[in-house]
Structures are given as C-alpha cells and as structure tokens.
Write an enzyme that holds these catalytic residues in place. Structure first.
Site: not given
Length: 228
Positions: A49, A121
């Site tokens: 992320d 992610e």
C-alpha cells in the site's frame, strides 16, 4: 521454492520474474490459508500500500507539474483506493491464483473486492522486496496503464456525485443504512443500502462501511445514468 506453472503464468502477466518465487506465493495467500508453516499476505499488503502510494504520488506530480494539492488528492485517491487495486487484480487474473481457505472459496472469495485489492497490494510489495523500488514502480505503471491518464474521470467520488444528482432534481441527500453484517469481529463484511426518497435503492457489501457506501452509491448512480 520451486516455481509452479501457475506462478510462472502469473509472473508473465505481471511482467516480473521473481528471483524468489516464494514471495509471490506468500502474496497470494489469504489469511484463511495461513498456518504455522505458511505465512499470509497481510504484512506484504501493508508494505505494498505504501509503495503504491509513493509511485502514484510521483506519477501525478510528473504528469501535471502545476496541479495544486487540492487537485492532486482526489486523483491520488482514485488510483490507490481498494476498488482500483481490485480492478487491476481482476484484469490480470490475480483472483484465479489466490490461495483461499474453504469457506472463502465457497463464498466467492476470488471475486471479492477487498481480497483482490489486498492481494494486489501484496503482489506489489513482493516485487519491491524481490527486486527493489524501480522494478515495483515499472510494474505498477505498466499494470495501471491509462488509468493514470484518465484519472480525472475516475476521481469523482460516487457519494458526492449521487448527492449532486439528487440535489439537481430537488431531492434530499441519499441515506445510507446498514442492513447486514457478517463474518468474524476481526474481519467483518458490511451490507449497506443507499436510498433516495424517490424510491430508488442499491446495496453493496465490503469490509468497511465506507467502502460499502461508496460501492452502493456507484451502483445506484450507474443505474440512474443508464435510465434504469
């Protein structure tokens, strides 16, 4: 770790051949499959992320050197939000490669937005860990493709857009009602219904109320714009 045919196929779609294919395998392992000798992808998701955020911040600044922070923020959010990650994951077949526990498989986990976004992610972090920032950046920019160039189209917040649609027709703002909650306390899934006073409704499920509200608003707005 020996490279399986499925991992090799996914590597080809991602455009990165791992020096350590075990990193990719971990990125694809959901918490429902973790165990004493098998790590899940949560830690990689946390890292990925942040890597994605830096890449997109750089890309947006380079793309529009004169944009103010107020213009950049919604574009950034549109590119890094879980829905965008899940869309990319679907496009490149990451869902088919996920390792899921039986309950997640039976409940359609390979199609769930939250699981796909998390896995995307985690894959980003796996590439970053395997080969460094430049390799991760190259992959992200390749996979996101023209989404960066058309980000203004995607930056409109669905809840805001739906409220503007309602107000433009003299209606009160939409209301959002939690109509269901399932799953364990540490991993709940919320069902949210959005309602207009004119009678139109739509609902959506997500791992957070905010995501479910956004998805419900987007679904209803799409239906209204199609005239349904």
């Amino acid at each position: 770790m020996k490279r399986s045919a499925a991992l090799a196929d996914l590597e080809a779609r991602l455009g990165h051949r791992f020096a350590d294919p075990g990193l990719l395998a971990r990125a694809l392992t959901h918490g429902s499959m973790s165990g004493p000798h098998r790590e899940d992808n949560q830690r990689l998701e946390f890292l990925g992320d942040r890597v994605l955020g830096l890449v997109m911040a750089e890309a947006l600044l380079a793309r529009d050197p004169t944009a103010a922070e107020g213009q950049l923020a919604p574009r950034y959010n549109a590119l890094v939000r879980k829905e965008a990650c899940a869309e990319v994951a679907r496009q490149f077949g990451i869902g088919d490669a996920l390792k899921l526990g039986r309950s997640e498989r039976l409940s359609g986990g390979r199609r769930k937005m939250a699981l796909l976004g998390d896995a995307m992610e985690a894959v980003i972090a796996a590439v970053y860990t395997d080969a460094g920032f430049e390799a991760a950046r190259d992959m992200i920019l390749r996979l996101w493709g023209d989404r960066i160039d058309r980000v203004e189209e995607d930056a409109r917040d669905p809840k805001t857009a739906l409220q503007e649609w309602a107000q433009g027709r003299g209606l009160p703002p939409p209301s959002y009602v939690e109509t269901g909650r399932e799953g364990p306390d540490h991993q709940p899934v919320f069902t949210i219904e959005v309602r207009l006073t004119s009678g139109e409704t739509a609902d959506a499920k997500a791992s957070s109320k905010r995501q479910a509200e956004q998805q419900a608003a987007s679904a209803l707005l799409s239906r209204l714009e199609r005239g349904e």
